[in-house]
Design an enzyme around this catalytic site. Structure first.
Site, short mmCIF file in Angstrom:
data_model
loop_
_atom_site.label_atom_id
_atom_site.label_comp_id
_atom_site.label_asym_id
_atom_site.label_seq_id
_atom_site.Cartn_x
_atom_site.Cartn_y
_atom_site.Cartn_z
N ARG A 163 48.12 36.50 32.84
CA ARG A 163 47.30 35.41 32.43
C ARG A 163 46.52 35.69 31.01
O ARG A 163 46.28 36.82 30.60
CB ARG A 163 45.89 35.55 33.40
CG ARG A 163 46.17 34.82 34.69
CD ARG A 163 45.12 34.41 35.50
NE ARG A 163 44.31 35.75 35.80
CZ ARG A 163 43.22 36.24 35.37
NH1 ARG A 163 42.71 35.55 34.29
NH2 ARG A 163 42.67 37.48 35.81
N TYR A 189 54.36 32.20 33.11
CA TYR A 189 53.89 33.30 34.18
C TYR A 189 52.80 33.12 34.82
O TYR A 189 51.84 32.57 34.44
CB TYR A 189 53.80 34.46 33.27
CG TYR A 189 53.63 35.87 33.91
CD1 TYR A 189 52.43 36.18 34.76
CD2 TYR A 189 54.64 36.52 34.40
CE1 TYR A 189 52.42 37.51 35.33
CE2 TYR A 189 54.59 37.61 35.01
CZ TYR A 189 53.71 38.06 35.74
OH TYR A 189 53.80 39.12 36.52
N GLY A 190 52.93 33.34 36.13
CA GLY A 190 51.82 33.42 37.19
C GLY A 190 50.68 32.66 36.90
O GLY A 190 50.89 31.38 36.72
N LYS A 229 45.12 30.10 40.29
CA LYS A 229 43.74 29.92 39.52
C LYS A 229 43.33 28.80 39.13
O LYS A 229 42.10 28.43 39.19
CB LYS A 229 44.02 30.98 38.59
CG LYS A 229 44.45 32.59 39.17
CD LYS A 229 43.54 33.21 39.83
CE LYS A 229 44.13 34.48 40.32
NZ LYS A 229 42.98 35.21 41.34
N HIS A 249 36.96 33.66 45.07
CA HIS A 249 38.03 34.77 44.63
C HIS A 249 38.05 35.63 45.79
O HIS A 249 37.39 36.67 45.44
CB HIS A 249 37.88 35.07 43.31
CG HIS A 249 39.15 36.05 42.92
ND1 HIS A 249 38.87 37.04 41.77
CD2 HIS A 249 40.35 35.99 43.18
CE1 HIS A 249 39.70 37.53 41.60
NE2 HIS A 249 40.85 36.88 42.37
N SER A 276 39.65 43.16 39.83
CA SER A 276 41.15 43.71 39.97
C SER A 276 40.97 45.03 39.88
O SER A 276 39.93 45.78 39.68
CB SER A 276 41.94 43.41 38.80
OG SER A 276 41.10 43.53 37.46
N CYS A 294 40.60 46.99 42.64
CA CYS A 294 39.56 47.44 43.53
C CYS A 294 40.73 47.64 44.83
O CYS A 294 40.04 48.25 45.88
CB CYS A 294 38.55 46.79 43.74
SG CYS A 294 37.30 47.06 42.41
N ASP A 354 43.23 36.16 48.47
CA ASP A 354 42.77 36.02 46.99
C ASP A 354 41.87 34.83 46.97
O ASP A 354 40.84 34.75 46.16
CB ASP A 354 44.29 35.78 46.16
CG ASP A 354 43.66 35.59 44.78
OD1 ASP A 354 44.41 34.81 44.01
OD2 ASP A 354 42.95 36.53 44.38
N ARG A 366 54.87 41.47 39.99
CA ARG A 366 54.40 40.86 41.12
C ARG A 366 55.46 40.42 42.17
O ARG A 366 56.64 40.31 41.79
CB ARG A 366 53.81 39.37 40.77
CG ARG A 366 52.78 39.21 39.76
CD ARG A 366 51.26 39.56 40.57
NE ARG A 366 50.17 39.87 39.56
CZ ARG A 366 49.07 39.40 39.84
NH1 ARG A 366 48.90 38.95 41.04
NH2 ARG A 366 48.11 39.48 39.03
C1 LIG Z 1 41.54 49.14 51.69
C2 LIG Z 1 41.73 49.78 50.69
C3 LIG Z 1 40.92 49.87 49.46
N1 LIG Z 1 41.24 51.02 48.41
C4 LIG Z 1 40.56 52.15 48.61
O1 LIG Z 1 39.68 52.20 49.46
C5 LIG Z 1 40.72 53.07 47.62
N2 LIG Z 1 40.03 54.40 47.45
C6 LIG Z 1 40.74 54.73 46.39
C7 LIG Z 1 40.27 56.11 45.56
C8 LIG Z 1 41.12 57.23 46.49
C9 LIG Z 1 42.40 57.58 45.85
C10 LIG Z 1 43.25 58.46 46.59
C11 LIG Z 1 42.63 59.13 47.72
N3 LIG Z 1 43.16 60.29 48.52
C12 LIG Z 1 44.32 60.78 48.14
C13 LIG Z 1 44.71 61.73 49.07
O2 LIG Z 1 44.95 60.47 47.13
C14 LIG Z 1 41.42 58.81 48.15
C15 LIG Z 1 40.60 57.78 47.44
N4 LIG Z 1 41.72 54.10 45.79
C16 LIG Z 1 41.76 53.11 46.47
N5 LIG Z 1 42.46 51.83 46.49
C17 LIG Z 1 43.51 51.69 45.73
C18 LIG Z 1 42.86 51.04 44.48
C19 LIG Z 1 43.77 50.55 43.24
C20 LIG Z 1 44.67 49.36 43.67
C21 LIG Z 1 42.41 50.80 47.65
O3 LIG Z 1 43.04 49.97 47.57
MN LIG Z 2 43.09 37.19 42.08
#
Ligand SMILES: C=CCn1c(=O)c2[nH]c(Cc3ccc(NC(C)=O)cc3)nc2n(CCCC)c1=O
Ligand SMILES: [Mn+2]
Length: 605
Positions: free
Chosen positions: A77, A218-219, A227, A247, A269, A271, A294, A387
């Site tokens: 975007r 794109y997207g 969006k 969202h 994004s 998370c 989304d 994607r």
């Molecule tokens: C339902 C899941 C939500 N979640 C999380 O709850 C989450 N927590 C973390 C941080 C994390 C990364 C690795 C480990 N453990 C190992 C073994 O690598 C633990 C926590 N990363 C996460 N991620 C990935 C974020 C990037 C898109 C994630 O999506």
């Molecule tokens: Mn989104």
């Protein structure tokens, strides 16, 4: 050129006039009305493969699926080229780009003039949400991109069904969505694999309920149902009609006792919003089902509960980070085929791959730029914003209610962010206006996936900042007003979650992923009034024993859990000026009520 719309499969007067007007302006070689059939989809795919734009993946790996690589300058975007052109600048507000609508239309009309030379103009009728909804939200996208036509069939209800419904009970209103890649072809000129224009405009005319997009294929810039329509234009409709276009993911959670709850979640994004939407709970007896990852439209029902509907028909997910260890349900969805992959890597045997899909990286691939890739290449094989575009009904944990026009009753709303400090694993707000306050202060740290420095805290209210179709202050006020828009409002309880808290030596304190089911179980417990919490100046936080740690007692001992739940007054005192600076940025229409809440918080700390 005189446009022959006599072949048009509709009698919709306003639509026929619009199609004629746009064809006369853009001068395509031909006009094609999409019917949304599988045959049409396969034909468009075959044409794009023959033209060298798409690769057909091996059917034994991903059946009926296509691979596209975009122009490296057209990969995401374009927020700095995205405009909200309300009549008055103040109505677009301080967080949107604005330009006078008449001026913008004049500039873009010249860009569209002749822009479809040598191309087919696709007319793509669609509906956001079930066609049999009480108030179906129709749209028609005109586009010179067959990639857009194919993608819209996956992402929306597209073709004959919506077109017929648009003339049932008279000619129904639709959002005109005009799109051109801005790459006219002169007589005999060969096309390029990914036509686009370095001059890009993604423009919304909220008072006309219209979208004009130019220069990007794109997207979110080109698939205008997502969006542009379902958030930016729909948020304006929702403000005027008394509902919420957000969202958010929608998740159905069923407790060991067999009771079902529906949870909506807004996350910036990086998370892991899609990972949460498709969570595989580790807690015994809990099952999760997906309604969407989304977008969530929430309307009051007669009793005053908010009911959520996912207006989309497919997933347009970020591929990197989606893997068998982080989101097995997404991988199973994708394994169903019938997908479009954009800017991921290709394997030598006709499959796709991206970072994080598997624990081991393949030895050699073809990267998203079409170059041979090996472990020594030192570059990403798939673009960070690559994607998968995949039909929703392939998701193994899709809830039966996913396409119920009545929607599902939203019991809780989660706001989330990625913060190494300050924000506890989960906190419950004490009222609707406290929930709106927390949503308005939502923040998240930048990661390597986005541009700029890593770890910078960015504010992103309700995770909607790039998608609010009007003045952000008015938007927050509209959230507060929801309490007044029904005589007996039963609004969802609002929580704030943060999976990403770190220890002083930079390690993630909380295992996340499926273990987040323990937090969801506590949230359900709070809804039922059966889970313990302790009051803090920033909200209710679980007591140590209120989080079920069965099976992870070692990984998350009391000290670790206390650290991830901690509300540290000094850290929050440092948060106050950041929130003040942010509320000031949201301008003079930002609700006075939330300034008062901020003062109350200052006093409480
Ligand atoms: C339902 C899941 C939500 N979640 C999380 O709850 C989450 N927590 C973390 C941080 C994390 C990364 C690795 C480990 N453990 C190992 C073994 O690598 C633990 C926590 N990363 C996460 N991620 C990935 C974020 C990037 C898109 C994630 O999506
Ligand atoms: Mn989104």
């Amino acid at each position: 050129m005189s446009v022959d719309t006599t072949q048009a499969p509709t009698t919709h007067k306003a639509l026929l006039e619009w199609v004629s007007e746009i064809a006369a302006l853009t001068e395509p070689d031909s006009i094609y009305w999409c019917d949304g059939s599988q045959e049409e989809y396969d034909r468009l795919g075959a044409e794009l493969v023959a033209a060298g734009t798409a690769f057909k993946l091996d059917d034994s790996k991903k059946k009926n699926s296509y691979y596209f690589a975009s122009d490296p300058d057209d990969v995401a975007r374009v927020e700095d080229r995205t405009y909200i052109c309300s009549t008055e600048e103040i109505d677009a507000g301080p967080t949107n780009n604005w330009r006078d609508p008449a001026e913008m239309k004049a500039v873009m009309t010249e860009l569209y003039r002749g822009s479809m030379h040598g191309r087919t103009m696709y007319v793509i009728p669609f509906c956001m949400g079930p066609i049999d909804a009480e108030d179906p939200k129709f749209g028609v996208e005109i586009s010179d991109s067959a990639y857009v036509a194919m993608s819209m069939r996956i992402m929306t209800r597209m073709g004959e069904g919506p077109l017929k419904a648009m003339t049932t009970g008279g000619d129904r209103a639709f959002v005109p969505c005009l799109h051109s890649v801005g790459f006219p072809l002169e007589e005999g000129q060969a096309d390029v694999p990914w036509p686009c224009n370095e001059e890009k405009y993604i423009v919304h005319f909220p008072e006309d309920r219209a979208i004009w997009s130019y220069g990007s294929g794109y997207g979110g810039n080109a698939l205008l149902g997502k969006k542009c329509y379902s958030l930016r234009i729909a948020s304006v409709m929702a403000r005027d009609e008394g509902w919420l276009a957000e969202h958010m993911l929608i998740l159905k959670l069923t407790s060991p006792a067999g009771k079902a709850y529906h949870i909506a979640g807004a996350f910036p994004s990086a998370c892991g919003k899609t990972n949460l939407a498709m969570i595989d709970p580790t807690l015994d007896g809990w099952t999760a089902e997906t309604l969407g990852d989304d977008i969530n439209w929430m309307r009051f029902d007669k009793e005053g509960y908010l009911r959520g509907v996912n207006p989309e028909n497919g997933f347009f997910g970020v591929a990197p980070g989606t893997g068998w260890s982080t989101n097995p349900n997404a991988m199973r969805t994708i394994d169903g085929g019938n997908s479009i992959f954009t800017n991921v890597a290709r394997t030598l045997d006709g499959d796709v791959w991206w970072e994080g899909m598997t624990d081991e990286n393949p030895a050699e691939l073809i990267d998203w730029k079409g170059e041979p890739w090996t472990l020594e290449s030192g570059v990403k094989a798939a673009h960070p914003n690559s994607r998968f575009t995949t039909p929703m009904d392939q998701c193994p944990i899709l809830s039966d209610e996913w396409d119920d026009p009545k929607g599902v009753r939203i019991d809780a709303i989660l706001f989330g962010g990625r913060r190494a400090t300050t924000i506890p694993l989960v906190l419950e707000t004490s009222s609707w206006s406290h929930g709106v306050f927390v949503g308005a202060t939502c923040s998240s740290e930048t990661t390597a996936a986005a541009k700029g420095k890593v770890g910078v805290v960015r504010r992103d209210p309700m995770a909607m900042l790039p998608f609010i179709g009007y003045n952000a202050g008015d938007y927050i006020q509209h959230w507060l007003d929801m309490e007044t828009l029904h005589e007996t409002p039963h609004l969802p309880k609002v929580f704030y979650v943060n999976w990403f808290r770190k220890s002083d030596d930079g390690k993630f304190l909380w295992p996340g992923f499926g273990e987040n089911s323990r937090v969801l179980a506590w949230i359900v417990g709070r809804l039922d009034g059966t889970a313990d919490a302790v009051q803090t100046p920033v909200g209710f936080v679980p007591t140590l024993d209120a989080i079920d740690r069965t099976g992870i007692e070692d990984e998350v001992d009391d000290e670790t859990l206390a650290a991830v739940l901690k509300v540290d007054v000094d850290e929050w005192k440092q948060e106050i000026p950041l929130i003040e600076e942010w509320f000031t940025k949201l301008g003079e229409r930002f609700p006075k009520q939330l300034w008062k809440d901020l003062e109350d918080l200052k006093t409480a700390l």
